[in-house]
Scaffold this active site. Structure first.
Site, mmCIF file in Angstrom:
data_model
loop_
_atom_site.group_PDB
_atom_site.id
_atom_site.type_symbol
_atom_site.label_atom_id
_atom_site.label_comp_id
_atom_site.label_asym_id
_atom_site.label_seq_id
_atom_site.Cartn_x
_atom_site.Cartn_y
_atom_site.Cartn_z
ATOM 1 N N CYS A 45 -0.746 0.380 -3.711
ATOM 2 C CA CYS A 45 0.395 -0.203 -3.999
ATOM 3 C C CYS A 45 1.364 0.844 -4.435
ATOM 4 C CB CYS A 45 0.083 -1.259 -5.246
ATOM 5 S SG CYS A 45 1.702 -2.030 -5.588
ATOM 6 N N LYS B 198 -9.111 0.421 -1.640
ATOM 7 C CA LYS B 198 -7.894 0.070 -0.664
ATOM 8 C C LYS B 198 -6.750 1.242 -0.898
ATOM 9 C CE LYS B 198 -5.180 -3.403 1.200
ATOM 10 N NZ LYS B 198 -3.732 -2.760 1.423
ATOM 11 N N PRO C 211 -5.182 -8.577 -0.302
ATOM 12 C CA PRO C 211 -4.594 -8.864 -1.524
ATOM 13 C C PRO C 211 -3.173 -8.840 -1.631
ATOM 14 C CG PRO C 211 -5.645 -6.717 -1.804
ATOM 15 C CD PRO C 211 -5.769 -6.990 -0.565
ATOM 16 N N MET C 212 -2.464 -10.100 -2.140
ATOM 17 C CA MET C 212 -1.145 -9.998 -1.957
ATOM 18 C C MET C 212 -0.520 -10.641 -3.132
ATOM 19 S SD MET C 212 -0.156 -10.903 2.123
ATOM 20 C CE MET C 212 -1.712 -11.878 2.450
ATOM 21 N N GLN D 174 -9.781 -7.653 -6.946
ATOM 22 C CA GLN D 174 -8.971 -6.172 -6.472
ATOM 23 C C GLN D 174 -8.371 -6.006 -8.000
ATOM 24 O OE1 GLN D 174 -5.272 -4.970 -5.095
ATOM 25 N NE2 GLN D 174 -6.142 -3.778 -3.429
ATOM 26 N N ASN E 78 -5.626 -1.665 8.161
ATOM 27 C CA ASN E 78 -4.676 -2.504 7.428
ATOM 28 C C ASN E 78 -3.328 -2.111 8.019
ATOM 29 O OD1 ASN E 78 -3.105 -2.980 4.467
ATOM 30 N ND2 ASN E 78 -3.440 -4.752 5.828
ATOM 31 N N HIS F 143 -4.550 1.203 4.753
ATOM 32 C CA HIS F 143 -3.215 0.813 5.066
ATOM 33 C C HIS F 143 -2.599 2.038 5.989
ATOM 34 C CE1 HIS F 143 0.807 -1.169 4.164
ATOM 35 N NE2 HIS F 143 0.863 -0.912 5.577
ATOM 36 N N GLY G 95 0.423 -4.074 10.002
ATOM 37 C CA GLY G 95 1.108 -4.386 11.309
ATOM 38 C C GLY G 95 0.279 -5.250 12.318
#
Length: 345
Positions: free
Chosen positions: A104, A143, A21-22, A74, A223, A183, A225
């Site tokens: 986030c 996440k 999700p971005m 999300q 998640n 992440h 890199g």
């Protein structure tokens, strides 16, 4: 559109290849384009806050094309009741999974005590997951980050250790969450921008692999890199799948190359950017008819031509003409691309 993914999520390793999700990127238009790049992708929406779904333009937030499945919604939030209500809206709209954002690090999100800040309260996250699960019949997933650092203080260093990650995951898993996307870097709350938080502190894959080894009953997705097929293969070792972030925006066709190394038995032909865009054009026509401005669509194409001869001419044509034309602007850009294949990208 006539290209469909694999349908509702189910079975272990279903999340072998995901797109993160971005914000400002993984809207319904980009998701429809990504589906044409690789049918195996699991797609995620931009984060939507529970309050926005409850009090805002719900139809706009939940709109998606049938071609996007499997696609996850999300959510951002920290109140179990509100998240349960929002999750129910998402499931009713047809999303295949509801994902809770615990990763986030932005100051705006942290000020609302959700996102990565939630990692400081595993019991609250567990309560949120339990409430959401009680409201829907689709998977509820999380996440998160490895841990959180608050101004690098001693107090919060304890929230950036293997023990802290394990405790967080164990607590939330007890509430019924069986899939965690992690992440693989800590989140710094305060002092860093979201962009900086994607680059520092350093990536650490080993704690994620250790977690996956210790909890083989859970599905662990890694998640951070992962921007080449080689790094994709390196990252997936010891876990169940990878989630791709900025590489999907910057070099969109790399997803097809990653698909090939993760699903070698599938024997896919390598897609060309021209074929993908032409397959996307019926969707573009529908979006334009619904009132979507063409520049909102053409901006999504830059990464698809990344590094390929003629890419500069495509970008120039789209930027100069998108505000005063329709789908023919994209068709003309493709014609220029095919007519000048040797121009430097």
């Amino acid at each position: 559109m006539n290209c469909h993914g694999s349908g509702p999520l189910g079975g272990r390793d279903a999340h072998r290849l995901c797109v993160a999700p971005m914000m400002d990127w993984t809207d319904r238009h980009f998701r429809a384009l990504l589906r044409l790049v690789a049918p195996e992708l699991v797609l995620y929406t931009e984060m939507v806050t529970a309050q926005a779904l409850i009090h805002g333009d719900r139809q706009r937030f939940l709109a998606h094309d049938p071609s996007e499945h499997p696609v996850a919604l999300q959510l951002g939030g920290a109140e179990p009741e509100a998240l349960a209500t929002a999750a129910a809206f998402g499931a009713a709209a047809g999303f295949d999974e509801i994902n809770l954002n615990c990763g986030c690090p932005s100051d705006r999100v942290a000020s609302g005590s959700f996102g990565a800040a939630l990692m400081a309260e595993p019991e609250r996250v567990a309560a949120c997951v339990a409430a959401m699960r009680s409201a829907v019949n689709v998977p509820v997933t999380v996440k998160c980050r490895l841990g959180i650092l608050d101004g690098m203080s001693d107090e919060h260093r304890t929230m950036a250790s293997q023990e802290w990650l394990d405790r967080f995951v164990d607590t939330v898993a007890d509430a019924g969450c069986s899939l965690f996307t992690i992440h693989a870097r800590d989140a710094v709350l305060g002092g860093l921008s979201p962009k900086e938080n994607r680059e520092v502190p350093p990536l650490r894959y080993d704690p994620v692999r250790a977690l996956a080894s210790r909890r083989p009953d859970l599905e662990i997705i890694i998640n951070g890199g992962i921007d080449t097929p080689a790094r994709c293969l390196e990252a997936v070792a010891g876990v169940h799948g990878v989630m791709i972030g900025r590489a999907a925006v910057n070099d969109t066709l790399v997803l097809a190359a990653m698909r090939d190394v993760l699903f070698p038995e599938a024997g896919h032909a390598s897609p060309s950017p021209v074929d993908i865009v032409r397959a996307w054009l019926p969707y573009v026509n529908e979006a334009l008819d619904a009132g979507t401005p063409l520049p909102r669509l053409t901006r999504l194409l830059s990464g698809l031509f990344h590094g390929r001869p003629g890419a500069r001419q495509v970008r120039r044509h789209l930027s100069e003409n998108a505000r005063r034309g329709g789908v023919e602007v994209i068709e003309d850009a493709l014609a220029h691309f095919e007519q000048h294949p040797r121009e430097a990208a």
